[in-house]
Write an enzyme that holds these catalytic residues in place. Structure first.
Site, PDB file in Angstrom:
ATOM      1  N   ARG A 229      33.728  42.127  26.504  1.00 46.84           N
ATOM      2  CA  ARG A 229      33.345  43.467  27.055  1.00 46.84           C
ATOM      3  C   ARG A 229      33.535  44.701  25.748  1.00 46.84           C
ATOM      4  O   ARG A 229      32.873  45.652  25.801  1.00 46.84           O
ATOM      5  CB  ARG A 229      34.308  43.763  28.015  1.00 46.84           C
ATOM      6  CG  ARG A 229      34.116  45.067  28.836  1.00 46.84           C
ATOM      7  CD  ARG A 229      35.272  45.335  29.970  1.00 46.84           C
ATOM      8  NE  ARG A 229      36.761  45.333  29.857  1.00 46.84           N
ATOM      9  CZ  ARG A 229      37.370  46.108  29.519  1.00 46.84           C
ATOM     10  NH1 ARG A 229      36.992  47.257  29.509  1.00 46.84           N
ATOM     11  NH2 ARG A 229      38.727  46.092  29.370  1.00 46.84           N
TER      12      ARG A 229
ATOM     13  N   GLU B 213      30.894  46.557  38.351  1.00 47.60           N
ATOM     14  CA  GLU B 213      30.726  45.327  37.500  1.00 47.60           C
ATOM     15  C   GLU B 213      31.270  44.207  38.359  1.00 47.60           C
ATOM     16  O   GLU B 213      32.405  44.103  38.657  1.00 47.60           O
ATOM     17  CB  GLU B 213      31.583  45.290  36.177  1.00 47.60           C
ATOM     18  CG  GLU B 213      31.144  44.290  35.103  1.00 47.60           C
ATOM     19  CD  GLU B 213      32.249  43.115  35.043  1.00 47.60           C
ATOM     20  OE1 GLU B 213      31.523  42.263  35.760  1.00 47.60           O
ATOM     21  OE2 GLU B 213      33.352  43.274  35.003  1.00 47.60           O
TER      22      GLU B 213
ATOM     23  N   CYS C  47      35.124  37.968  33.156  1.00 45.98           N
ATOM     24  CA  CYS C  47      33.676  38.263  33.726  1.00 45.98           C
ATOM     25  C   CYS C  47      32.709  37.832  32.505  1.00 45.98           C
ATOM     26  O   CYS C  47      31.486  37.184  32.828  1.00 45.98           O
ATOM     27  CB  CYS C  47      33.565  39.466  34.052  1.00 45.98           C
ATOM     28  SG  CYS C  47      34.410  40.120  35.586  1.00 45.98           S
TER      29      CYS C  47
ATOM     30  N   ASN D 183      42.071  39.920  36.723  1.00 41.41           N
ATOM     31  CA  ASN D 183      42.323  39.530  35.420  1.00 41.41           C
ATOM     32  C   ASN D 183      42.704  40.355  34.559  1.00 41.41           C
ATOM     33  O   ASN D 183      43.075  40.059  33.228  1.00 41.41           O
ATOM     34  CB  ASN D 183      41.134  38.636  35.034  1.00 41.41           C
ATOM     35  CG  ASN D 183      39.954  39.581  35.193  1.00 41.41           C
ATOM     36  OD1 ASN D 183      39.664  40.578  35.699  1.00 41.41           O
ATOM     37  ND2 ASN D 183      38.616  39.044  34.496  1.00 41.41           N
TER      38      ASN D 183
ATOM     39  N   GLU E 102      29.558  30.913  39.296  1.00 44.66           N
ATOM     40  CA  GLU E 102      30.631  31.251  38.634  1.00 44.66           C
ATOM     41  C   GLU E 102      31.962  30.718  38.794  1.00 44.66           C
ATOM     42  O   GLU E 102      32.584  31.154  39.805  1.00 44.66           O
ATOM     43  CB  GLU E 102      30.787  33.002  38.674  1.00 44.66           C
ATOM     44  CG  GLU E 102      31.624  33.524  37.413  1.00 44.66           C
ATOM     45  CD  GLU E 102      31.749  34.911  37.705  1.00 44.66           C
ATOM     46  OE1 GLU E 102      32.204  35.489  36.612  1.00 44.66           O
ATOM     47  OE2 GLU E 102      31.442  35.392  38.601  1.00 44.66           O
TER      48      GLU E 102
ATOM     49  N   ARG F  17      45.925  47.427  23.905  1.00 42.26           N
ATOM     50  CA  ARG F  17      44.690  47.782  24.160  1.00 42.26           C
ATOM     51  C   ARG F  17      44.654  48.570  24.914  1.00 42.26           C
ATOM     52  O   ARG F  17      43.707  49.815  24.682  1.00 42.26           O
ATOM     53  CB  ARG F  17      44.057  46.453  24.030  1.00 42.26           C
ATOM     54  CG  ARG F  17      42.538  46.793  24.803  1.00 42.26           C
ATOM     55  CD  ARG F  17      41.951  45.514  25.231  1.00 42.26           C
ATOM     56  NE  ARG F  17      40.589  45.785  25.562  1.00 42.26           N
ATOM     57  CZ  ARG F  17      39.461  44.822  26.036  1.00 42.26           C
ATOM     58  NH1 ARG F  17      40.195  43.682  26.436  1.00 42.26           N
ATOM     59  NH2 ARG F  17      38.136  44.877  26.523  1.00 42.26           N
TER      60      ARG F  17
ATOM     61  N   LYS G 267      43.547  51.703  43.669  1.00 44.06           N
ATOM     62  CA  LYS G 267      44.067  50.598  44.721  1.00 44.06           C
ATOM     63  C   LYS G 267      43.847  49.274  43.618  1.00 44.06           C
ATOM     64  O   LYS G 267      42.907  48.859  43.280  1.00 44.06           O
ATOM     65  CB  LYS G 267      42.981  50.400  45.698  1.00 44.06           C
ATOM     66  CG  LYS G 267      43.117  49.005  46.467  1.00 44.06           C
ATOM     67  CD  LYS G 267      44.353  48.855  47.097  1.00 44.06           C
ATOM     68  CE  LYS G 267      44.449  47.620  48.171  1.00 44.06           C
ATOM     69  NZ  LYS G 267      44.552  46.382  47.132  1.00 44.06           N
TER      70      LYS G 267
ATOM     71  N   GLY H 269      34.329  41.008  42.102  1.00 43.25           N
ATOM     72  CA  GLY H 269      33.147  40.055  42.795  1.00 43.25           C
ATOM     73  C   GLY H 269      32.240  40.672  43.795  1.00 43.25           C
ATOM     74  O   GLY H 269      32.034  41.724  43.632  1.00 43.25           O
ATOM     75  N   ASP H 270      32.057  39.851  44.639  1.00 45.97           N
ATOM     76  CA  ASP H 270      31.136  39.864  45.913  1.00 45.97           C
ATOM     77  C   ASP H 270      31.562  41.279  46.660  1.00 45.97           C
ATOM     78  O   ASP H 270      30.508  41.749  47.401  1.00 45.97           O
ATOM     79  CB  ASP H 270      31.048  38.532  46.823  1.00 45.97           C
ATOM     80  CG  ASP H 270      30.238  37.529  45.984  1.00 45.97           C
ATOM     81  OD1 ASP H 270      29.536  37.997  45.068  1.00 45.97           O
ATOM     82  OD2 ASP H 270      30.292  36.302  46.571  1.00 45.97           O
ATOM     83  N   THR H 271      32.721  41.426  46.632  1.00 46.64           N
ATOM     84  CA  THR H 271      33.254  42.478  47.506  1.00 46.64           C
ATOM     85  C   THR H 271      32.623  43.715  47.065  1.00 46.64           C
ATOM     86  O   THR H 271      32.338  44.735  48.052  1.00 46.64           O
ATOM     87  CB  THR H 271      34.824  43.002  47.591  1.00 46.64           C
ATOM     88  OG1 THR H 271      35.430  41.630  47.687  1.00 46.64           O
ATOM     89  CG2 THR H 271      35.280  43.928  48.180  1.00 46.64           C
TER      90      THR H 271
END
Length: 496
Positions: A451, A264, A298, A169, A391, A116, A192, A246-248
């Protein structure tokens, strides 16, 4: 095999190198970062722990390389991307092997991710040629009070150096979804990768290296976030940040300053089920949406909001399908594989214990072995339970019974997340009305959130993100408009 044959030069002993200036290098820190296999819970790989000084050098090289790359013809940029895509797909097996061992992705899904990703790179090359090959021509007399004395030519030009930070993921697919748009648009790219997924990403970068991109244009630095994370995201050489995680991301957005952001940051995707829904279709999509890759997506279904009148039937159908899911090692292509880390498993278990203490009905026995958590459906979940809002990023799915459409919409919109959602009904008018009312970036009608396809727009509202992804949107986001205005001495009208 990973790190052998074509990929032998990216490995030094048992440590993978980082990529800079078109070369595979060892860090001067002489330190490494261990990557733990989620299945065995033992060290599988090691990568370089890059230093801030090495980051500085990478940024300087990226800036220099970008200046030349921006002058490279569009067709040539596309040609190199097509070449990289072909190499990536040709060598899918060793990259998929890394995905299995680093993030416990089922073997077939790992191969699918690599293929993909190659398709995404090729599509981006073609779409980029179309988008960037067009400009706009404006004339001044279209605005009141002006004669035709000005011609305005607009085009899209690159931003400069793009910092790309993908999640664990989809460390290959979500990396190339940032790399390909950046490169076709004339930017340079510093990657990174996540720690879990770093070796897969390094193998992928080597495919771009083999395609023959100019030195310094693509870099891949590995290391601890505590050492180089903030240093990268706050670096003055960065002209754009594309982050998935995530929250980062929220912390990054507060520190990044005046650079464009594409982010995202996760979701609590709600599945609203009306009385007239095809419950067999709903059950199949709940399994696909809630439990594929052990719920570590997600866009996984994160909460089911089902009308009370059909809840019993739907829960029974989902329970029957859960009973058929295979649980075990990713090498065996099991449906449910270990979650990425012990800390993730502990977090999921905390949500499960909270639900149990507050009276949720367990449709299966809760079972855990190390990082492996068996699929679990929780019925009669109430809004005072953590699992209703947080989550889990694991194979645990809450069911909340509702008495009205408005109640379902209210719960969806009360979340601080707003990535995707879905609604199941045979009434298209209701579906559209509910879709319009849901505060999410995308609503799927009669299908689980997803997605892809990768050229579709993909965006979140509220804490789920900033900006929009998808091939076209990413290319546009990684460029800026440049205008050239021709001023005429007298008004000029065609055939006047």
């Amino acid at each position: 095999m990973a790190g052998t044959g074509l990929f032998a030069e990216i490995l030094d002993g048992d440590v993978y190198k980082y990529y800079a200036d078109g070369e595979w290098k060892k860090s001067s820190s002489a330190k490494t970062v261990a990557i733990i296999n989620p299945t065995t819970r033992k060290t599988q790989y090691k990568v370089q722990a890059c230093t801030q000084e090495e980051v500085n050098k990478v940024m300087e090289s990226a800036k220099t390389a970008q200046k030349s790359w921006a002058k490279t013809p569009l067709w040539k940029r596309a040609e190199l991307l097509h070449k990289a895509a072909a190499i990536l797909k040709e060598h899918k097996a060793p990259i998929a092997e890394c995905l299995v061992k680093e993030i416990a992705k089922p073997a077939k899904d790992a191969v699918t991710e690599v293929v993909r990703s190659g398709d995404l790179v090729s599509y981006t090359a073609e779409e980029g040629v179309r988008i960037l090959g067009e400009g706009k021509f404006l004339v001044s007399d279209s605005f009141p009070g002006n004669e035709r004395t000005k011609y305005c030519l607009t085009s899209k030009i690159p931003l400069g150096v793009i910092l790309a930070i993908p999640p664990f993921n989809y460390p290959v697919n979500l990396a190339v979804s940032k790399i390909a748009p950046a490169l076709i648009a004339g930017n340079s790219l510093v990657l990174k990768p996540p720690t879990q997924g770093a070796v897969s990403a390094l193998h992928m970068v080597h495919c771009f290296h083999l395609a023959g991109f100019p030195k310094g244009l693509i870099s891949c630095v590995t290391g601890k976030g505590s050492e180089i994370g903030d240093f990268l995201t706050m670096h003055p050489g960065v002209n754009c940040i594309s982050f998935t995680g995530g929250d980062t991301g929220i912390a990054i957005s507060k520190k990044a300053g005046m650079v464009p952001l594409q982010m995202e940051l996760g979701g609590k995707d709600a599945c609203i089920v009306l009385e007239d829904a095809d419950l067999d279709l709903v059950a199949a999509n709940i399994i696909k949406g809630g439990f594929s890759y052990s719920g570590q997506r997600c866009t996984a279904v994160k909460v089911v909001l089902v009308m009370e009148s059909v809840a019993d039937v739907l829960v029974d159908k989902v329970k029957a399908k859960i009973a058929k899911l295979t649980v075990g090692r990713p090498e065996d292509d099991c449906d449910i594989t270990p979650v990425v880390s012990e800390s993730s498993a502990n977090f999921i278990e905390g949500l499960v214990k909270d639900a149990k203490e507050k009276g949720a009905i367990f449709c299966q026995e809760y079972k855990r072995d190390g990082n492996l958590i068996w699929p679990l459906l929780l019925d009669n979940v109430r809004p005072d339970m953590r699992i209703a809002w947080e989550e889990p990023f694991g194979p645990v799915l809450p069911v909340i019974r509702i008495d009205s459409i408005e109640e379902g919409i209210h719960h969806c919109n009360a979340s601080n997340f707003g990535l995707q959602g879905c609604v199941f009904t045979k009434d298209v008018n209701k579906a559209i009305l509910i879709s319009d009312a849901m505060e999410t970036g995308t609503v799927q009608i009669n299908s689980a959130p997803a997605r892809g396809p990768d050229h579709f727009p993909f965006q979140g509202l509220k804490d789920s993100g900033i900006g929009s992804q998808g091939v076209t949107n990413s290319i546009n986001m990684m460029t800026k408009i440049k205008s050239t205005v021709i001023n005429l001495p007298t008004p000029s009208y065609t055939m006047g």
